[in-house]
Enzyme design. Structure first.
Site, PDB file in Angstrom:
ATOM      1  N   GLU A 219       0.858  -1.188   0.000  1.00 16.99           N
ATOM      2  CA  GLU A 219       0.000   0.000   0.000  1.00 16.99           C
ATOM      3  C   GLU A 219       0.889   1.231   0.000  1.00 16.99           C
ATOM      4  OE1 GLU A 219      -3.776  -0.373   2.414  1.00 16.99           O
ATOM      5  OE2 GLU A 219      -2.324  -1.368   3.690  1.00 16.99           O
ATOM      6  N   HIS A 243      -5.672 -11.447   4.909  1.00 17.72           N
ATOM      7  CA  HIS A 243      -5.666 -11.284   3.454  1.00 17.72           C
ATOM      8  C   HIS A 243      -4.571 -12.121   2.764  1.00 17.72           C
ATOM      9  CE1 HIS A 243      -8.423  -8.187   4.395  1.00 17.72           C
ATOM     10  NE2 HIS A 243      -7.596  -7.188   4.516  1.00 17.72           N
TER      11      HIS A 243
HETATM   12  C1  BG6 Z   1      -7.915  -3.673   5.487  1.00 17.75           C
HETATM   13  C2  BG6 Z   1      -6.860  -3.209   6.439  1.00 17.75           C
HETATM   14  O1  BG6 Z   1      -8.386  -4.947   5.854  1.00 17.75           O
HETATM   15  O2  BG6 Z   1      -7.398  -3.736   4.161  1.00 17.75           O
HETATM   16  C3  BG6 Z   1      -6.298  -1.863   5.998  1.00 17.75           C
HETATM   17  O3  BG6 Z   1      -7.399  -3.096   7.744  1.00 17.75           O
HETATM   18  C4  BG6 Z   1      -5.860  -1.913   4.556  1.00 17.75           C
HETATM   19  O4  BG6 Z   1      -5.226  -1.474   6.841  1.00 17.75           O
HETATM   20  C5  BG6 Z   1      -6.946  -2.488   3.659  1.00 17.75           C
HETATM   21  O5  BG6 Z   1      -5.547  -0.583   4.148  1.00 17.75           O
HETATM   22  C6  BG6 Z   1      -6.442  -2.721   2.252  1.00 17.75           C
HETATM   23  O6  BG6 Z   1      -7.504  -3.096   1.425  1.00 17.75           O
HETATM   24  P1  BG6 Z   1      -7.486  -2.820  -0.144  1.00 17.75           P
HETATM   25  O7  BG6 Z   1      -8.772  -3.399  -0.615  1.00 17.75           O
HETATM   26  O8  BG6 Z   1      -7.388  -1.331  -0.314  1.00 17.75           O
HETATM   27  O9  BG6 Z   1      -6.281  -3.527  -0.670  1.00 17.75           O
END
Ligand code: BG6
Length: 491
Positions: A219, A243
């Site tokens: 990220e 995830h």
């Molecule tokens: C969430 C986390 O589950 O997923 C966050 O708590 C993170 O910290 C987010 O930013 C990322 O999700 P995506 O869909 O933007 O990749």
């Protein structure tokens, strides 16, 4: 018995209650997703949405809050005035302190007699058990009611078990939807199709034909306004425990016997149970903890984690983690799985890289023996599959060069790509459990992660610093280098 389909004639009206209904997740994800589901006629006609929160909003005040805060998270092109007004008419805010039993009478009043109920707990996990107990005591749970639990579910194995145990006293497992929004992503679901809807990969989908697997969820954003939550959580619990391990399961699982929820979840569970447990020495050698320092992302100077709002002084929470994992089964013996995730990294990118084995022998004097064959599956920001192969450079002589076979799925397949939360909410409403975590899966994931947490505690080291806008601490590259691999962006 599965929950009634909203399409069933005569099905009871649906009341969808969101605890934490005026909170961050509801504002950024749930209400926008419900609007999109409404717009595309995916909510049963008689659906009410009941956001629940502590703030004393009148109806008008709540709708104003929605206009101010939720609308910015909705694609302006989809904001159709009539549809929007009809959506707002579905909202019935209830003020309630979820920890106090006496407030639940107000909720009971807002729900319709005999309605089919979904309770979405978008709150801290520490409230899950209280909420379920109070709902039950107030007579608001029946055999059809469903509950949705947001991640992270617990802080460790014991707390996850305790929550599962207590929620299970009020809701049958077939009514519990443990959400991991990555499982709702179109691209993640497409991974199953890539593997099991094609024959060409399966014979090679194993060691030693595959040399290693990389899974990156990077990220570029920092902790933002979420330090209160994040500082107690860190990257391992926030991202890797759920995830990344779910992505690993889909890459590594055996073909399920069907798409039934339990058939898919049985296979994922087997992967989680086959993960080689980490000893303290493994943790010291095969994991990297990092924390971002000041730096620049996309040309803008940004603060380090310790300078972010509400981060406690000297915090040693990790904002980056890399792990080398092994799966102890026939298919994956000796194939390292490198997982990494972090905030404030160079780019926002989620991808899986399958690196194929080196050539047994090279015929071409100028070509490396190390294979250039790799399959890149990019999940976001754009959906893209790329197979890298070696080819001959035109001209005399035998000069070789890697080339890519690229498949841009976005342009190959048009059609609306619904956000993960929209798809998962529709699954909850329709009672489809395939893309939700079962209790044993979640606990198996915690069982594997817990020794890492304990190993870190025993090591008692500060996370390694990395400049914001980079790919994490140097130790993360060293982790790969020891296996003769490199992260994709370094290759
Ligand atoms: C969430 C986390 O589950 O997923 C966050 O708590 C993170 O910290 C987010 O930013 C990322 O999700 P995506 O869909 O933007 O990749």
């Amino acid at each position: 018995m599965s929950p009634p389909s909203p399409d069933t004639p005569g099905a009871d009206p649906l009341d969808l209650v969101i605890f934490g209904g005026a909170g961050d997740l509801s504002i950024r994800k749930l209400l926008p997703a419900l609007y999109m589901a409404h717009l595309h006629d995916n909510l049963p006609a008689d659906t009410r949405i009941v956001p629940v929160g502590r703030q004393p909003f009148s109806r008008d005040e709540f709708l104003k809050m929605v206009a101010d805060k939720v609308v910015p998270f909705i694609d302006p092109d989809t904001l159709d005035t009539a549809a929007w007004q009809a959506f707002l008419a579905r909202l019935h805010y209830v003020q309630l302190d979820a920890t106090q039993a006496d407030g639940y009478a107000a909720l009971a009043d807002a729900l319709r007699k005999n309605s089919d109920r979904v309770y979405y707990l978008a709150t801290a996990p520490s409230l899950f058990t209280d909420i379920c107990a109070h709902l039950s005591a107030a007579g608001l749970v029946d055999a059809r009611s469903r509950v949705v639990l947001e991640k992270p579910l617990g802080h460790d194995l014991a707390s996850a078990r305790a929550i599962n145990e207590q929620v299970g006293q009020h809701f049958d497992e077939s009514r519990i939807f443990r959400i991991d929004h990555y499982l709702g992503k179109e691209t993640v679901q497409n991974l199953m199709v890539l593997r099991f809807g094609n024959t060409i990969f399966e014979p090679l989908w194993r060691g030693p034909a595959i040399r290693s697997v990389q899974i990156t969820v990077a990220e570029s954003v920092g902790v933002g306004s979420r330090a209160g939550f994040y500082d107690d959580t860190g990257a391992l619990r926030d991202m890797l425990q759920n995830h990344l391990l779910q992505l690993l399961c889909i890459v590594a699982m055996e073909p399920p016997v069907s798409l039934d929820p339990d058939a898919v979840r049985d296979e994922k569970l087997k992967v989680l149970r086959s993960l080689r447990p980490m000893s303290p020495a493994d943790v010291a050698r095969d994991t990297v903890r990092g924390q971002y320092g000041p730096g620049a992302v996309a040309g803008e100077r940004v603060a380090g984690y310790l300078q972010e709002d509400r981060v406690p002084e000297g915090s040693d929470t990790e904002t980056f983690v890399a792990v080398k994992a092994h799966i102890n089964n026939w298919r994956w013996a000796n194939v390292p799985f490198f997982l990494r995730t972090g905030k404030r990294m160079a780019e926002r990118v989620s991808e899986i890289v399958i690196e194929f084995a080196d050539l047994p022998f090279t015929l071409f004097p100028d070509a490396p023996r190390k294979s250039v064959n790799r399959l890149l599956i990019r999940l976001q920001p754009e959906e893209h599959v790329q197979l890298q192969m070696m080819a001959k450079v035109p001209g005399s002589g035998m000069r070789l060069q890697p080339v890519s076979l690229d498949l841009d799925l976005q342009s190959a397949l048009s059609g609306r790509r619904a956000e993960a939360y929209e798809r998962l909410l529709i699954d909850v409403i329709r009672g489809r459990l395939t893309h939700f975590m079962r209790r044993d899966e979640l606990e198996a994931a915690w069982s594997w992660v817990e020794p890492i947490i304990e190993g870190w505690q025993a090591l008692n080291e500060r996370p390694k610093s990395y400049a914001a806008g980079t790919w994490g601490p140097a130790a993360s590259s060293a982790l790969m280098a020891r296996e003769g691999s490199t992260w994709l962006e370094e290759s």
